[in-house]
Design an enzyme around this catalytic site. Structure first.
Site, PDB file in Angstrom:
ATOM      1  N   ILE A 154      51.422  76.532  52.484  1.00 61.95           N
ATOM      2  CA  ILE A 154      52.433  77.872  52.717  1.00 61.95           C
ATOM      3  C   ILE A 154      52.804  77.350  50.936  1.00 61.95           C
ATOM      4  CG2 ILE A 154      54.363  79.227  52.526  1.00 61.95           C
ATOM      5  CD1 ILE A 154      53.540  78.714  55.772  1.00 61.95           C
ATOM      6  N   ASP A 173      57.625  66.750  48.139  1.00 66.38           N
ATOM      7  CA  ASP A 173      56.802  66.357  49.883  1.00 66.38           C
ATOM      8  C   ASP A 173      56.788  65.197  50.112  1.00 66.38           C
ATOM      9  OD1 ASP A 173      54.109  65.677  51.675  1.00 66.38           O
ATOM     10  OD2 ASP A 173      54.479  68.899  51.071  1.00 66.38           O
ATOM     11  N   ALA A 234      60.794  78.513  57.921  1.00 65.21           N
ATOM     12  CA  ALA A 234      59.478  77.525  58.790  1.00 65.21           C
ATOM     13  C   ALA A 234      59.896  77.071  59.794  1.00 65.21           C
ATOM     14  CB  ALA A 234      60.360  75.566  57.507  1.00 65.21           C
ATOM     15  N   ARG A 235      60.765  77.050  60.181  1.00 68.50           N
ATOM     16  CA  ARG A 235      61.250  76.745  61.791  1.00 68.50           C
ATOM     17  C   ARG A 235      63.418  76.106  61.491  1.00 68.50           C
ATOM     18  NH1 ARG A 235      57.704  78.504  62.674  1.00 68.50           N
ATOM     19  NH2 ARG A 235      56.019  78.052  64.474  1.00 68.50           N
ATOM     20  N   GLU A 264      66.115  81.470  69.246  1.00 68.16           N
ATOM     21  CA  GLU A 264      65.162  83.114  68.511  1.00 68.16           C
ATOM     22  C   GLU A 264      65.072  83.632  69.842  1.00 68.16           C
ATOM     23  OE1 GLU A 264      61.586  82.932  66.210  1.00 68.16           O
ATOM     24  OE2 GLU A 264      62.974  81.613  64.863  1.00 68.16           O
ATOM     25  N   HIS A 283      61.278  86.497  62.345  1.00 69.80           N
ATOM     26  CA  HIS A 283      60.722  85.574  62.141  1.00 69.80           C
ATOM     27  C   HIS A 283      59.554  86.343  61.855  1.00 69.80           C
ATOM     28  CE1 HIS A 283      58.892  81.506  64.338  1.00 69.80           C
ATOM     29  NE2 HIS A 283      57.821  82.688  63.300  1.00 69.80           N
ATOM     30  N   GLY A 285      57.630  86.415  58.902  1.00 71.38           N
ATOM     31  CA  GLY A 285      56.494  86.117  57.442  1.00 71.38           C
ATOM     32  C   GLY A 285      55.640  86.631  57.792  1.00 71.38           C
ATOM     33  N   ALA A 286      54.997  86.112  59.082  1.00 73.31           N
ATOM     34  CA  ALA A 286      53.698  86.199  58.854  1.00 73.31           C
ATOM     35  C   ALA A 286      53.017  86.838  59.218  1.00 73.31           C
ATOM     36  CB  ALA A 286      52.941  84.313  60.094  1.00 73.31           C
TER      37      ALA A 286
HETATM   38  P1  NAD Z   1      51.429  72.618  56.396  1.00 75.62           P
HETATM   39  O1  NAD Z   1      50.668  71.629  57.266  1.00 75.62           O
HETATM   40  O2  NAD Z   1      50.093  72.728  55.383  1.00 75.62           O
HETATM   41  O3  NAD Z   1      51.987  72.006  54.902  1.00 75.62           O
HETATM   42  C1  NAD Z   1      52.938  71.271  55.796  1.00 75.62           C
HETATM   43  C2  NAD Z   1      53.330  70.148  54.358  1.00 75.62           C
HETATM   44  O4  NAD Z   1      55.143  69.861  55.232  1.00 75.62           O
HETATM   45  C3  NAD Z   1      53.057  69.201  54.179  1.00 75.62           C
HETATM   46  O5  NAD Z   1      52.981  69.037  53.081  1.00 75.62           O
HETATM   47  C4  NAD Z   1      53.374  67.931  54.792  1.00 75.62           C
HETATM   48  O6  NAD Z   1      52.985  66.499  53.801  1.00 75.62           O
HETATM   49  C5  NAD Z   1      54.887  68.405  54.609  1.00 75.62           C
HETATM   50  N1  NAD Z   1      56.094  67.565  55.390  1.00 75.62           N
HETATM   51  C6  NAD Z   1      55.577  67.264  56.607  1.00 75.62           C
HETATM   52  N2  NAD Z   1      56.374  65.824  56.965  1.00 75.62           N
HETATM   53  C7  NAD Z   1      58.169  66.350  55.159  1.00 75.62           C
HETATM   54  C8  NAD Z   1      58.960  66.367  55.157  1.00 75.62           C
HETATM   55  N3  NAD Z   1      59.478  64.824  56.583  1.00 75.62           N
HETATM   56  N4  NAD Z   1      59.528  65.948  54.238  1.00 75.62           N
HETATM   57  C9  NAD Z   1      58.754  66.617  53.300  1.00 75.62           C
HETATM   58  N5  NAD Z   1      57.789  67.472  53.799  1.00 75.62           N
HETATM   59  C10 NAD Z   1      56.974  66.803  54.750  1.00 75.62           C
HETATM   60  O7  NAD Z   1      52.283  73.498  56.905  1.00 75.62           O
HETATM   61  P2  NAD Z   1      52.125  75.023  56.082  1.00 75.62           P
HETATM   62  O8  NAD Z   1      50.791  76.240  57.088  1.00 75.62           O
HETATM   63  O9  NAD Z   1      52.764  75.248  55.185  1.00 75.62           O
HETATM   64  O10 NAD Z   1      53.460  76.154  57.386  1.00 75.62           O
HETATM   65  C11 NAD Z   1      54.323  75.178  57.338  1.00 75.62           C
HETATM   66  C12 NAD Z   1      55.566  75.355  58.187  1.00 75.62           C
HETATM   67  O11 NAD Z   1      56.105  76.565  58.315  1.00 75.62           O
HETATM   68  C13 NAD Z   1      54.605  75.253  59.621  1.00 75.62           C
HETATM   69  O12 NAD Z   1      54.729  73.600  59.644  1.00 75.62           O
HETATM   70  C14 NAD Z   1      55.864  76.327  60.162  1.00 75.62           C
HETATM   71  O13 NAD Z   1      56.369  75.907  61.245  1.00 75.62           O
HETATM   72  C15 NAD Z   1      56.215  77.488  59.296  1.00 75.62           C
HETATM   73  N6  NAD Z   1      55.651  78.558  59.379  1.00 75.62           N
HETATM   74  C16 NAD Z   1      56.187  79.465  59.316  1.00 75.62           C
HETATM   75  C17 NAD Z   1      55.796  80.843  59.686  1.00 75.62           C
HETATM   76  C18 NAD Z   1      56.540  82.314  60.059  1.00 75.62           C
HETATM   77  O14 NAD Z   1      56.278  83.386  60.924  1.00 75.62           O
HETATM   78  N7  NAD Z   1      57.820  82.064  59.564  1.00 75.62           N
HETATM   79  C19 NAD Z   1      54.224  82.326  59.801  1.00 75.62           C
HETATM   80  C20 NAD Z   1      53.487  80.706  59.427  1.00 75.62           C
HETATM   81  C21 NAD Z   1      53.622  78.364  59.701  1.00 75.62           C
END
Ligand code: NAD
Length: 308
Positions: A154, A173, A234-235, A264, A283, A285-286
């Site tokens: 994302i 990151d 994210a969360r 939520e 929520h 986003g997706a």
């Molecule tokens: P992804 O696994 O592709 O990317 C996550 C990134 O976070 C990775 O590059 C990882 O190295 C980095 N990361 C992990 N721990 C870290 C830290 N302590 N500090 C900095 N970076 C760190 O995941 P994604 O597909 O990009 O999704 C990211 C998050 O978005 C998911 O974990 C999920 O919680 C959230 N999400 C939300 C929705 C929504 O509907 N709002 C939908 C999809 C995902």
């Protein structure tokens, strides 16, 4: 063999995908009730399941122990914080996620939140409907800096979209992003503190884990520009919501836009909801037609690949 599918309320999980599962002889239990399963109902359905495609329902150690046939869990999406992944794997259960299936949807959602905040769209829609005709001055995104925390599927998609509208992209990151990749997005990797200090918009795209819980709290908010906007799709839990509520009240930052909450739906008495500079979506986003179709397809394939 039996598969339980919990994400609810989708216009069609995809009759095509359900047929695909059934054509391989699986008994499919699909939640088309429009309501979330209660934990008891979810467990009852899953006790004899071989596979589960799960939305936000909790799969913890106690749940796993009561599902002796379970071989695969596929998250309908990417955030696995509702699943005890380590315990499942220790029991030989494969845990998959639909990597990248919703990254375009979430990145577009972030841009929509940012545009709406910057162009005062949240307020002006409400005001005009209430009979007012204020014409507040907004902001352009062009030339502004976006700080992206978490440069995964994302984060990268958002970097591409932000770059496309002329924003400067900064990222943080835990891994060192290869220089070639940074060039591709015209991005610069910074320490978290520097990113917070330099960004006009800070957007979170990392998982909720023990390490990321309350990653953004009072000290981090104090580092941000006083006209910065914080976006969390994210969360809930990655941002300390109490600290944010105080920061918004004291105008430590300009505003925040959230799609996710530590609880939520958020409770109606949640002080964040009362802040005039706090904007939200539920929520979603997706939730695009395209993303849901992709997620159905990938989760079906993951489950089949582990059970056939
Ligand atoms: P992804 O696994 O592709 O990317 C996550 C990134 O976070 C990775 O590059 C990882 O190295 C980095 N990361 C992990 N721990 C870290 C830290 N302590 N500090 C900095 N970076 C760190 O995941 P994604 O597909 O990009 O999704 C990211 C998050 O978005 C998911 O974990 C999920 O919680 C959230 N999400 C939300 C929705 C929504 O509907 N709002 C939908 C999809 C995902």
């Amino acid at each position: 063999m039996k598969i339980v599918i919990t994400p609810r309320g989708f216009a069609n999980y995809g009759e095509k995908e359900l047929d695909k599962l059934r054509s391989h002889g699986f008994q499919v239990s699909y939640n088309n009730t429009g309501q979330a399963y209660s934990p008891e109902k979810f467990l009852e359905l899953s006790k004899d399941a071989d596979g589960i495609i799960v939305g936000v329902d909790l799969i913890d150690q106690a749940f796993i122990d009561q599902c002796p046939q379970l071989k695969v869990i596929c998250k309908f999406g990417v955030g696995t914080d509702n699943i005890d992944v380590a315990y499942a794997e220790s029991k030989g259960i494969y845990v998959g996620r639909t990597i990248g299936s919703n990254s375009i949807a979430v990145a577009e959602h972030v841009m929509a939140l940012i545009y709406s905040e910057s162009k005062n769209i949240y307020e002006t829609v409400r005001e005009v409907k209430e009979g007012e005709w204020q014409k507040p001055t907004g902001r352009e995104l062009y030339g502004k800096t976006i700080g992206i925390i978490g440069f995964g599927a994302i984060g990268k998609q958002l970097a591409r979209q932000a770059q496309g509208v002329g924003m400067h992209v900064r990222i943080y990151d835990v891994y060192d992003v290869p220089v070639e990749e940074l060039k591709q997005y015209d991005a610069e990797q910074l320490a978290l503190e520097t990113l917070l200090q330099e960004s006009d918009y800070v957007s979170l795209h990392l998982p909720l884990t023990e390490k990321t819980k309350n990653l953004i709290s009072t000290a981090e908010l104090n580092r941000m520009k006083d006209n910065a906007c914080l976006i969390n799709t994210a969360r809930g839990g990655i941002v300390d919501e109490e600290a944010l509520s105080k920061a918004l009240a004291g105008k430590v930052i300009r505003s925040a836009c959230f799609d996710v909450f530590s609880s939520e739906p958020p409770k109606s008495e949640d002080p964040l909801l009362a802040r005039e500079n706090f904007y939200l979506t539920p929520h979603t986003g997706a939730r695009t037609i395209e993303s849901e179709a992709r997620t159905c397809e990938i989760s079906t394939d993951i489950v089949l690949s582990k059970l056939l």
